[in-house]
Structure formats: C-alpha cells, structure tokens
Write an enzyme that holds these catalytic residues in place. Sequence first.
Site, short mmCIF file in Angstrom:
data_model
loop_
_atom_site.label_atom_id
_atom_site.label_comp_id
_atom_site.label_asym_id
_atom_site.label_seq_id
_atom_site.Cartn_x
_atom_site.Cartn_y
_atom_site.Cartn_z
N GLU A 5 0.85 -1.19 0.00
CA GLU A 5 0.00 0.00 0.00
C GLU A 5 0.89 1.23 0.00
O GLU A 5 1.93 1.26 0.64
CB GLU A 5 -0.90 0.01 1.24
N CYS A 26 -2.55 -6.58 5.88
CA CYS A 26 -2.02 -7.88 5.43
C CYS A 26 -1.23 -8.63 6.49
O CYS A 26 -1.54 -9.78 6.81
CB CYS A 26 -1.15 -7.68 4.20
C1 UGA Z 1 2.67 -5.94 3.02
C2 UGA Z 1 3.91 -6.53 2.33
O1 UGA Z 1 5.05 -5.69 2.62
C3 UGA Z 1 3.70 -6.61 0.82
O2 UGA Z 1 4.83 -7.24 0.22
C4 UGA Z 1 2.44 -7.46 0.54
O3 UGA Z 1 2.17 -7.56 -0.84
C5 UGA Z 1 1.25 -6.80 1.21
O4 UGA Z 1 1.52 -6.72 2.63
C6 UGA Z 1 0.05 -7.67 0.96
O5 UGA Z 1 0.03 -8.81 1.42
O6 UGA Z 1 -0.82 -7.26 0.20
P1 UGA Z 1 1.68 -3.48 3.36
O7 UGA Z 1 0.55 -4.12 4.08
O8 UGA Z 1 1.41 -2.42 2.35
O9 UGA Z 1 2.53 -4.60 2.57
O10 UGA Z 1 2.62 -2.87 4.49
P2 UGA Z 1 4.17 -2.89 4.82
O11 UGA Z 1 4.87 -1.84 4.07
O12 UGA Z 1 4.70 -4.26 4.72
O13 UGA Z 1 4.14 -2.46 6.36
C7 UGA Z 1 3.53 -3.32 7.33
C8 UGA Z 1 3.75 -2.79 8.74
O14 UGA Z 1 5.12 -2.91 9.10
C9 UGA Z 1 3.39 -1.32 8.91
O15 UGA Z 1 2.75 -1.14 10.14
C10 UGA Z 1 4.74 -0.63 8.91
O16 UGA Z 1 4.78 0.58 9.59
C11 UGA Z 1 5.60 -1.68 9.62
N1 UGA Z 1 7.04 -1.56 9.34
C12 UGA Z 1 7.51 -1.72 8.08
C13 UGA Z 1 7.91 -1.31 10.39
O17 UGA Z 1 7.50 -1.20 11.57
N2 UGA Z 1 9.25 -1.25 10.12
C14 UGA Z 1 9.75 -1.39 8.87
O18 UGA Z 1 10.99 -1.32 8.71
C15 UGA Z 1 8.86 -1.63 7.83
#
Ligand code: UGA
Length: 450
Positions: free
Chosen positions: A161, A266
């Site tokens: 997203e 997700c």
């Molecule tokens: C996630 C996956 O990263 C995608 O590859 C996948 O396609 C998608 O789910 C899905 O299944 O459709 P998304 O839900 O957009 O993507 O979010 P992320 O960017 O993965 O972040 C997830 C959570 O981790 C957020 O709360 C974010 O703030 C946290 N996060 C991310 C951290 O706390 N630290 C980081 O270094 C990265």
Amino acid sequence: MRLPDDRLRRPERLAVIGAGYIGLPTAAGFADLGYEVVCADTNPTKLARLLAGQVDLHEPDLQDLVQHGLRTRRLSFCSSPAAAAREASIVFICVPTPQADDGSADLSYVEQVVAEICPLVRPGTIIVTRSTVPVGTAERLNAIIGRRDVHVASNPEFLREGSAVRDFFHPDRILIGASELIVRRRLGELYDVFGVPVIVTDIPTAELTKHAANAFLATRLSFVNAMANICEAAGADVHEMMKVVGLDPRIGPKFLAAGPGWGGSCLPKDTRALAYVARQLGEPFEQLESTVRSNEEQFDRVVRRLAEHLEGSVQGRRVAVWGLAFKAGTNDLRDSPSLAVCQRLVAAGADVCAFDPAVNQTAVADLGFTYAETSIGACFGAEALVVLTEWPEFAETDPSLVAAAMSGDVVFDTRNVLDINEWTSAGLRLVTVGRSSPDPMNNSAKANAA
Ligand code: UGA
C-alpha cells in the site's frame, strides 16, 4: 510499458473482481498495458465514484491511471462479477479475505464470487486468486466450480500500500501457481512485458509462498522490535545496530526499522491465517505464534513506557497523537498500530487528541478520542506527544512550535523519525524506541564547530 503491436490489435479481455487495494491497481495496470479490463465491484458508492474517475484510496498515481484507462476505454467498471467475467479469458479474484474469529482466513467472499461466475464463464477461462488465500483454496474452488473446462490458478500479489502502482509496473518477481501447461504459459505471457523473474510453481506452493513472505516480514520486524527493547535496557542504539546488520547482503537494509509494532491489512491477518493453517496441518508454528504475541505486547509497551514518563499513569493526562494510518503514505486504518495504541490509551483513561495528514475525521469518529485539523493543533495543552506513524512532515515540524503548544515536555517518538538533538534542544524530553539519548559525539562535534 505497452504490449507488442500484434497483441494490442486483438487485446485480451480480462476481468478483475473487487476494486480495492489489490484489484484496482491490477485492473488499471493491465488496462494501461493494453488489455481490455472490466472491473466489478458491488459497492454502489464506490462504483459510482470509479465510473466518474474518482479513486478514494490514498494511492499515488492510481487516480490518474484509472482516468487514463477510462479515457482510452480499455478500463470499465460494473457492479456484476458475472457480467465482468462472462467474456473474459482470465478472471482475477481480488475480493477481501478477512480474518475470521478463529484466526483463519474467511474465504466466503472469494467462494461467493466463484460460485456466481462459474456457470457463466466461457470454456477455457482461467480463474486466478490474486487476494492472499490459504493453501488449499484452489482445491476448494475447483470443487465449487465443478467444470473440467475451467482452470483455477494462483497469482498472489506482492503490492505494498502506498506504492501499489509503482509495484505493479516494477515488481521484484511474479509468482504463478498452476498445474496445466497452457495455464502456466498464458499467465506467464501477461507478465513477460516486465522483464522480471516469473516463477512458476504448483498451486499449493504459490498459495503458501505468499503467506510465507508476509510471515517472514512480520517475524523480521518483531525481531527488530525485540532488539530495540534490549537496546533500551542496555543503553544501545537499535538504529545504528540495524544499519550494520543490514549491510550483510544475506540480510539486506530494508524492513529493519523498529517501531510501535507492525500492522496493516495484510501482515496481521496473514500471520494469523498461516499460524491457523499450520495448526490445522498438525505442524504448529510456535515461532510465528510468538511473533504475533510479541507484536501485541509491543503496543502495550508503548502505553506502559509513556505512563512511566508521566509519573506512572496516563489516566486523566492529555496526550497528543501524531499519525493514525498503519504506515506513512496511506490512509488505511486497518489493524493500525496507532489505533491499537490509541485504544489502549483511551482505555487507560488518557484524554487523546490525534492528527493524521491523510485520515479524515469521520473515519475515526466514535473511537473515544478527539481529532485535530493540524499537527500543532493536536498538541495544545498536551502533557505528552506520541508519534505513531512515520509521516515525513512530522520530522520537518519545528520542535519549538510543539514545545510552545504543549503544557508538558514528553515526546515519545515510536517511529524514530525525529532528530534527537534538535528536539531535545527545544527543551523537550525525547523518548525513542531502542535509541540512546542525544549522540554525545554529535553534540561535541557541534560544540566544536560553534
Ligand atoms: C505488506 C507486504 O510488505 C507486501 O509485500 C504485501 O504484498 C502486502 O503486505 C500484501 O500482502 O498485500 P503493506 O501491508 O502495504 O505490505 O505494508 P508494509 O509496508 O509491509 O508495512 C507493514 C507494517 O510494518 C506497517 O505497520 C509498517 O509501519 C511496519 N514496518 C515496516 C515497520 O514497523 N518497520 C519497517 O521497517 C517496515
């Protein structure tokens, strides 16, 4: 990026069922490549807006892409999955697979769509699950379809997203799960334009791979957050630590930022769904269960640490919150760590006033906290400020304005985005996740330079 001319002359008809975070970028993306795409969504309000070229998702470039698709007439929208699928050669199922009460993925939307379209689709149609589904889904769908002339395949998306359009056109990899050669070839052709690895597996492997990827990312983040907590106790700095750890090419530098806990539409549901599947298969995934548990504890920890900095309790204390979305770049609140923390603060009796640059007030009405129109507005009279989403504008805010608005001095930066030296120089007490206090080397370098 465009299809070769010979394929553009007779564009293939694709159907995309569900115009959400997965379906809409998929539909608009394929239309932009030159396919004729019909996207179905049963939500009448959303449909009316899409027909007028209006996209309500906070997703860069998506509205332009949709409007371009409508102008070229390669993209159209309708309310009926059956009507969309009738003439299509490939049907992408992109409807939600929410979490059921027992942690499993609720497949009722997927099954309903498949039951509705299967009597009507043409012989040879490929029905593809693109939403994240548990292993074994294709088998269940085949049983519902009951037609030997219709194929089922898996093509999980890996879009994030906030960068879904970019991720559609520049994927790292494409995964296709299919058993028949013809299906593998036809789905492979859809993606050859991207010039990235297209990995073809059997269907159960593809279904399970998507869950594995998200579970791995979640586990990685829980590991980083656990290290952050150890850093706090040891007086070490998790940010510096992960920079070094990430320089190992076997690990890599991304997805190593400590925070208030991970969330989104997700990671939370997919980790629980995989843990559920593993239990069902008689192979309990203890490590993943603990990843999920430790994430909940991370939310509790934010509230506990804040209370420690407010003489032991948040009850009756005015707390400003910056950021409600589950990460920067989106207005999505689903399983947002920020909401998890806000709910805990409200339950503990705090008087919370929140601001988010992308979330509108109506989306958070009735959650027990007030909403401010600006970041500084949220801080008026606050004894503490908690930064819960890493929006870049928060790091750019002048800390002296924050200090002037607040009645207290505690700033808990759970995303480690604020400059420690700048914010402490403004007279604020900066609390971080796993970082040491202002860097003495940096201070002395500045002092020497002055
Ligand atoms: C996630 C996956 O990263 C995608 O590859 C996948 O396609 C998608 O789910 C899905 O299944 O459709 P998304 O839900 O957009 O993507 O979010 P992320 O960017 O993965 O972040 C997830 C959570 O981790 C957020 O709360 C974010 O703030 C946290 N996060 C991310 C951290 O706390 N630290 C980081 O270094 C990265």
